[in-house]
Each structure stands twice: as C-alpha cells, then as structure tokens.
Design a protein around this motif. Structure first.
Motif, short mmCIF file in Angstrom:
data_model
loop_
_atom_site.label_atom_id
_atom_site.label_comp_id
_atom_site.label_asym_id
_atom_site.label_seq_id
_atom_site.Cartn_x
_atom_site.Cartn_y
_atom_site.Cartn_z
N GLY A 1 0.84 -1.20 0.00
CA GLY A 1 0.00 0.00 0.00
C GLY A 1 0.86 1.24 0.00
N PRO A 2 0.27 2.39 0.28
CA PRO A 2 1.02 3.65 0.29
C PRO A 2 2.18 3.66 1.28
CG PRO A 2 -1.35 4.06 0.49
CD PRO A 2 -1.14 2.58 0.54
N TRP A 3 2.08 2.87 2.32
CA TRP A 3 3.12 2.78 3.33
C TRP A 3 4.42 2.19 2.78
CZ3 TRP A 3 4.80 -2.16 4.09
CH2 TRP A 3 3.96 -3.18 3.64
N MET A 4 4.35 1.47 1.67
CA MET A 4 5.51 0.75 1.12
C MET A 4 6.65 1.67 0.70
SD MET A 4 5.64 -2.62 0.74
CE MET A 4 6.38 -3.05 -0.81
N ALA A 5 6.34 2.82 0.12
CA ALA A 5 7.40 3.71 -0.37
C ALA A 5 8.33 4.13 0.76
CB ALA A 5 6.79 4.93 -1.05
N SER A 6 7.75 4.47 1.89
CA SER A 6 8.55 4.89 3.04
C SER A 6 9.41 3.73 3.55
CB SER A 6 7.63 5.40 4.15
OG SER A 6 8.36 5.62 5.32
N ILE A 7 8.83 2.56 3.65
CA ILE A 7 9.56 1.38 4.13
C ILE A 7 10.70 1.03 3.18
CG2 ILE A 7 9.40 -1.10 4.63
CD1 ILE A 7 8.02 0.44 6.76
N MET A 8 10.43 1.05 1.87
CA MET A 8 11.46 0.72 0.89
C MET A 8 12.60 1.73 0.95
SD MET A 8 10.44 -2.12 -0.24
CE MET A 8 11.37 -2.57 -1.69
N SER A 9 12.28 2.99 1.19
CA SER A 9 13.30 4.02 1.35
C SER A 9 14.16 3.74 2.59
CB SER A 9 12.64 5.40 1.45
OG SER A 9 13.58 6.39 1.68
N GLN A 10 13.51 3.33 3.67
CA GLN A 10 14.23 3.01 4.91
C GLN A 10 15.13 1.78 4.71
OE1 GLN A 10 14.24 4.74 7.86
NE2 GLN A 10 13.09 6.29 6.76
N ILE A 11 14.65 0.82 3.94
CA ILE A 11 15.46 -0.38 3.65
C ILE A 11 16.69 0.02 2.84
CG2 ILE A 11 15.51 -2.55 2.34
CD1 ILE A 11 12.54 -2.91 3.19
N PHE A 12 16.49 0.90 1.87
CA PHE A 12 17.62 1.38 1.06
C PHE A 12 18.65 2.09 1.93
CE2 PHE A 12 19.70 4.53 -1.71
CZ PHE A 12 20.23 3.67 -2.66
N GLU A 13 18.18 2.92 2.85
CA GLU A 13 19.09 3.61 3.76
C GLU A 13 19.82 2.61 4.66
OE1 GLU A 13 17.29 6.88 5.88
OE2 GLU A 13 16.41 7.68 4.04
N TRP A 14 19.11 1.58 5.12
CA TRP A 14 19.74 0.55 5.95
C TRP A 14 20.85 -0.14 5.16
CZ3 TRP A 14 20.54 -4.66 5.56
CH2 TRP A 14 20.97 -5.31 6.73
N GLN A 15 20.58 -0.44 3.90
CA GLN A 15 21.60 -1.07 3.05
C GLN A 15 22.85 -0.20 2.93
OE1 GLN A 15 18.50 -2.34 -0.13
NE2 GLN A 15 20.48 -3.04 -0.83
N LEU A 16 22.63 1.09 2.72
CA LEU A 16 23.77 2.01 2.61
C LEU A 16 24.56 2.06 3.91
CD1 LEU A 16 22.18 4.97 0.62
CD2 LEU A 16 23.98 3.45 -0.18
N ALA A 17 23.86 2.05 5.02
CA ALA A 17 24.53 2.13 6.32
C ALA A 17 25.19 0.82 6.72
CB ALA A 17 23.53 2.55 7.40
N ASN A 18 24.74 -0.29 6.14
CA ASN A 18 25.22 -1.62 6.51
C ASN A 18 25.63 -2.43 5.28
OD1 ASN A 18 24.38 -1.66 9.51
ND2 ASN A 18 22.53 -1.00 8.44
N PRO A 19 26.63 -1.97 4.53
CA PRO A 19 26.99 -2.64 3.28
C PRO A 19 27.50 -4.07 3.46
CG PRO A 19 28.66 -1.02 3.85
CD PRO A 19 27.53 -0.86 4.82
N GLU A 20 27.97 -4.40 4.65
CA GLU A 20 28.52 -5.73 4.89
C GLU A 20 27.44 -6.74 5.28
OE1 GLU A 20 27.88 -3.84 8.70
OE2 GLU A 20 28.81 -3.07 6.89
N LYS A 21 26.23 -6.28 5.55
CA LYS A 21 25.16 -7.17 6.00
C LYS A 21 24.30 -7.62 4.82
CE LYS A 21 25.17 -5.48 10.68
NZ LYS A 21 24.45 -4.84 11.75
N GLY A 22 23.64 -8.75 5.03
CA GLY A 22 22.85 -9.35 3.95
C GLY A 22 21.35 -9.30 4.18
N LYS A 23 20.66 -10.09 3.38
CA LYS A 23 19.21 -10.11 3.35
C LYS A 23 18.61 -10.56 4.69
CE LYS A 23 15.70 -11.42 0.07
NZ LYS A 23 15.50 -11.91 -1.29
N GLU A 24 19.16 -11.58 5.29
CA GLU A 24 18.62 -12.09 6.56
C GLU A 24 18.73 -11.05 7.67
OE1 GLU A 24 16.72 -14.78 6.82
OE2 GLU A 24 17.06 -14.94 4.65
N GLU A 25 19.88 -10.36 7.73
CA GLU A 25 20.03 -9.30 8.74
C GLU A 25 19.03 -8.17 8.49
OE1 GLU A 25 24.29 -10.98 8.47
OE2 GLU A 25 22.73 -10.52 7.03
N CYS A 26 18.76 -7.88 7.24
CA CYS A 26 17.80 -6.84 6.91
C CYS A 26 16.39 -7.26 7.34
CB CYS A 26 17.84 -6.52 5.41
SG CYS A 26 16.77 -5.14 4.95
#
Length: 176
Positions: free
Chosen positions: A138-163
């Motif tokens: 739903g509309p909430w997805m855009a914000s969550i996906m943005s937060q996931i992208f930021e988490w990836q940038l902040a944690n480049p060494e971590k993988g999918k399970e950690e996310c």
C-alpha cells in the motif's frame, strides 16, 4: 544556464504544463532530443543536490548514497560544475567539503562496479508486507522501501537475513 535553471515557461505543446528554461532551449529552440534536455535537467538538479549535501554538512555514506541515487551516472558532471562554481566564488571551505565527498564516494565504492544508482533494495515489494504483517502492499511501502535502502547504505557488509531481522524488529516504528 544554471542562472536560468529555476525559471519556468509554458510548454508550447501542453499549455497547462511548465518546463524549465534549459529544457525549453534544448528541445524547442535547438530542436535536440528530449533525452538531451532530460540529461541537462539531471545535471543541473544534481548540482543543487550536491550543494544541499554540502550545506547540510552530512557526509555520511547514507546521505552521499542517497544523493548519488538521485543524480545517477551524471553525478560527475554535476560535481565538476559545482567545483567550478565554488572555485570561481572563492568558497574554499565548500571546495574542501566537496573534495571530501568525492573521497568518500571513491573509498566506499559508491560509484564503482556496482554503483549506488543501479542498486536495488535488498528486500522486494513481495517480501516486505509479510515481514511487517500486512496483507498487501500500500502507500506505506514507499517509506519502508526508502528506509530499507538507507539501511543497506549504512550496513553494506550485511545481507538479506540481517535486513529481515532489522525490519521485523523495527516495523512498528517504521510504520508509524
């Protein structure tokens, strides 16, 4: 052209739409392809994004990565334009900040073999609703996906399970 970037004119093809001056010049006066005008728009807006980044003083991997994602592969041109503008205005502190940003881009490999502008979120739109306990996107997805992208940038060494673990642990905060 940078001076006129913010000025807008009525689109001759769509009277209710406004277009930026450089786009107008390139497409309407010079009759060049829209792609060229889009590139000029990206370059000039990229210069503003980099300027705002310097102004904010946030030189984190996340902030720089988000800026590069917004600008894309034309970031180098935006960067060089900003260098020229800052040098000509004798703003040496800002030039130093810009050079520091470039060092981070190179050191963190944000524009290397797998550049940040081509980076996909580690979790896709089908996985996220299941993790946060929603039945459908739903509309909430855009914000969550943005937060996931930021988490990836902040944690480049971590993988999918950690996310997934991070998202599950922070879902209430992220959804509010």
């Amino acid at each position: 052209m940078m001076i006129y970037y913010e000025q807008q004119y009525p689109n001759p093809k769509k009277k209710t739409q406004l277009i930026r001056f450089p786009y107008f010049i390139i497409c309407e006066s010079l009759k060049l392809p829209n792609k060229d005008a889009d590139d000029v728009n990206t370059i000039l807006s990229g210069k503003i994004i980099l300027e705002d980044l310097i102004q904010s003083g946030d030189f984190s991997r996340v902030a720089i990565g988000k800026a590069l994602k917004a600008i894309g592969p034309l970031w180098v041109i935006s960067y060089n334009i900003l260098v020229v503008v800052l040098i000509s205005s004798e703003n040496h502190k800002r030039v130093h900040d810009l050079l520091f940003i470039r060092e981070i881009i190179l050191k963190e490999d944000l524009a290397g073999d797998k550049p940040v502008w081509d980076m996909k979120t580690i979790l896709n739109g089908g996985e996220v609703p299941k993790i946060v306990g929603k039945t459908e996107p739903g509309p909430w997805m855009a914000s969550i996906m943005s937060q996931i992208f930021e988490w990836q940038l902040a944690n480049p060494e971590k993988g999918k399970e950690e996310c997934k673990l991070w998202l599950s642990a922070n879902k209430d905060q992220l959804l509010s």
